[in-house]
Design a protein around this motif. Structure first.
Motif, PDB file in Angstrom:
ATOM      1  N   GLU A   1      -1.873   8.694  27.451  1.00 52.76           N
ATOM      2  CA  GLU A   1      -1.181   9.593  28.362  1.00 52.76           C
ATOM      3  C   GLU A   1      -1.599  11.032  28.099  1.00 52.76           C
ATOM      4  O   GLU A   1      -1.669  11.472  26.955  1.00 52.76           O
ATOM      5  CB  GLU A   1       0.335   9.459  28.201  1.00 52.76           C
ATOM      6  N   ILE A   2      -1.888  11.757  29.177  1.00 51.52           N
ATOM      7  CA  ILE A   2      -2.272  13.160  29.084  1.00 51.52           C
ATOM      8  C   ILE A   2      -1.244  13.971  29.854  1.00 51.52           C
ATOM      9  O   ILE A   2      -1.111  13.832  31.074  1.00 51.52           O
ATOM     10  CB  ILE A   2      -3.678  13.394  29.668  1.00 51.52           C
ATOM     11  N   GLU A   3      -0.515  14.798  29.164  1.00 50.52           N
ATOM     12  CA  GLU A   3       0.549  15.566  29.796  1.00 50.52           C
ATOM     13  C   GLU A   3       0.046  16.849  30.439  1.00 50.52           C
ATOM     14  O   GLU A   3       0.556  17.265  31.483  1.00 50.52           O
ATOM     15  CB  GLU A   3       1.639  15.889  28.768  1.00 50.52           C
ATOM     16  N   GLN A   4      -0.956  17.484  29.829  1.00 55.66           N
ATOM     17  CA  GLN A   4      -1.402  18.785  30.337  1.00 55.66           C
ATOM     18  C   GLN A   4      -2.840  19.026  29.920  1.00 55.66           C
ATOM     19  O   GLN A   4      -3.281  18.616  28.843  1.00 55.66           O
ATOM     20  CB  GLN A   4      -0.503  19.902  29.806  1.00 55.66           C
TER      21      GLN A   4
ATOM     22  N   TYR B   1     -12.032  13.363  27.846  1.00 56.62           N
ATOM     23  CA  TYR B   1     -10.813  12.575  27.663  1.00 56.62           C
ATOM     24  C   TYR B   1     -11.013  11.646  26.472  1.00 56.62           C
ATOM     25  O   TYR B   1     -11.965  10.860  26.459  1.00 56.62           O
ATOM     26  CB  TYR B   1     -10.499  11.761  28.923  1.00 56.62           C
TER      27      TYR B   1
ATOM     28  N   THR C   1      -8.963  15.284  23.624  1.00 56.15           N
ATOM     29  CA  THR C   1      -8.905  15.590  25.052  1.00 56.15           C
ATOM     30  C   THR C   1      -8.818  17.096  25.252  1.00 56.15           C
ATOM     31  O   THR C   1      -8.034  17.778  24.585  1.00 56.15           O
ATOM     32  CB  THR C   1      -7.687  14.911  25.696  1.00 56.15           C
TER      33      THR C   1
ATOM     34  N   GLU D   1      -6.457   7.980  23.816  1.00 53.57           N
ATOM     35  CA  GLU D   1      -5.253   8.650  24.309  1.00 53.57           C
ATOM     36  C   GLU D   1      -4.832   8.042  25.637  1.00 53.57           C
ATOM     37  O   GLU D   1      -5.581   8.104  26.622  1.00 53.57           O
ATOM     38  CB  GLU D   1      -5.497  10.156  24.453  1.00 53.57           C
TER      39      GLU D   1
ATOM     40  N   MET E   1      -2.443   9.636  32.439  1.00 48.77           N
ATOM     41  CA  MET E   1      -2.837  10.248  33.699  1.00 48.77           C
ATOM     42  C   MET E   1      -3.871   9.365  34.376  1.00 48.77           C
ATOM     43  O   MET E   1      -4.890   9.034  33.786  1.00 48.77           O
ATOM     44  CB  MET E   1      -3.458  11.629  33.458  1.00 48.77           C
TER      45      MET E   1
END
Length: 223
Positions: free
Chosen positions: A132-135, A126, A98, A130, A1
């Motif tokens: 990529e953060i999907e949600q 965060y 996260t 990590e 993200m």
């Protein structure tokens, strides 16, 4: 993200007789401020806690702690109070996942209460590893305290508009009236998502021990 950040100079929060936050304090709640709404695991977070005058006799050591959404302890720090506030830093654990976390404050003399009340803050963390953060969890807007518009204009002037890292910012704040009890100004890097989905919350910290004697704590010593 991806997150677009920018530096803003603004009033984090101000207290006057007509604001709802001042009414919520009721003269007995600690209020927590931070220098940002989000941070990266491993960061050092600046924290300031306002201590109401009727808690002066409770000691000069303020305990700051970070908890998960389900109330699990993450980390804590003790900060010495000067006059009406305590100011210091707390390190975010490097391995913290996260998510959304909460920052609260209390005095040792309050630990005999079944519930310790304070006005704390939410904070997004965060994890630095990590990619990529999907949600992300989001609380209902009604959860957060909303100060009323008191009709007072504040002007913030700085000596320039661009600064290098760790450079000292010089400026001034002018307020139309002097009814404010406490004003906090902060220069911060903002994340639009975190700024829109964090804020001050009324907390009742569970798990206190009513058998603990309400001893004030001064300079790390119970008296």
């Amino acid at each position: 993200m991806s997150r677009v950040t920018k530096i803003l100079f603004f009033i984090v929060c101000s207290f006057a007789a007509l604001t709802s936050l001042a009414q919520e304090m009721g003269g007995h709640k600690l209020v927590v401020f931070t220098d940002r709404d989000f941070c990266i695991s491993g960061d050092t977070l600046w924290v300031k806690a306002f201590v109401p005058s009727d808690l002066n006799s409770k000691g000069n050591i303020v305990h700051i702690q970070i908890e998960t959404q389900n109330g699990s302890w993450v980390t804590s720090e003790t900060i010495r109070r000067n006059d009406i506030s305590a100011e210091g830093y707390i390190t975010i654990p490097d391995s913290l996942q996260t998510g959304l976390y909460f920052i609260q404050a209390f005095l040792n003399a309050q630990r005999s209460n079944r519930n310790i009340e304070c006005i704390g803050r939410s904070l997004y963390v965060y994890n630095r590893f990590e990619e990529e953060i999907e949600q992300l969890p989001v609380l209902d807007k009604e959860t957060y305290l909303q100060p009323q518009n008191i009709g007072t204009t504040m002007h913030i002037a700085t000596d320039k508009t661009e600064y290098n890292r760790r450079e000292k910012v010089q400026g001034s704040i002018s307020i139309e009236n002097n009814d404010f009890e406490f004003v906090v100004a902060s220069a911060r890097i903002t994340d639009p998502f975190s700024q829109a989905n964090t804020g001050h919350i009324n907390f009742e910290m569970d798990g206190t021990n009513p058998l603990i004697s309400p001893y004030p704590e001064n300079n790390g010593v119970l008296i």
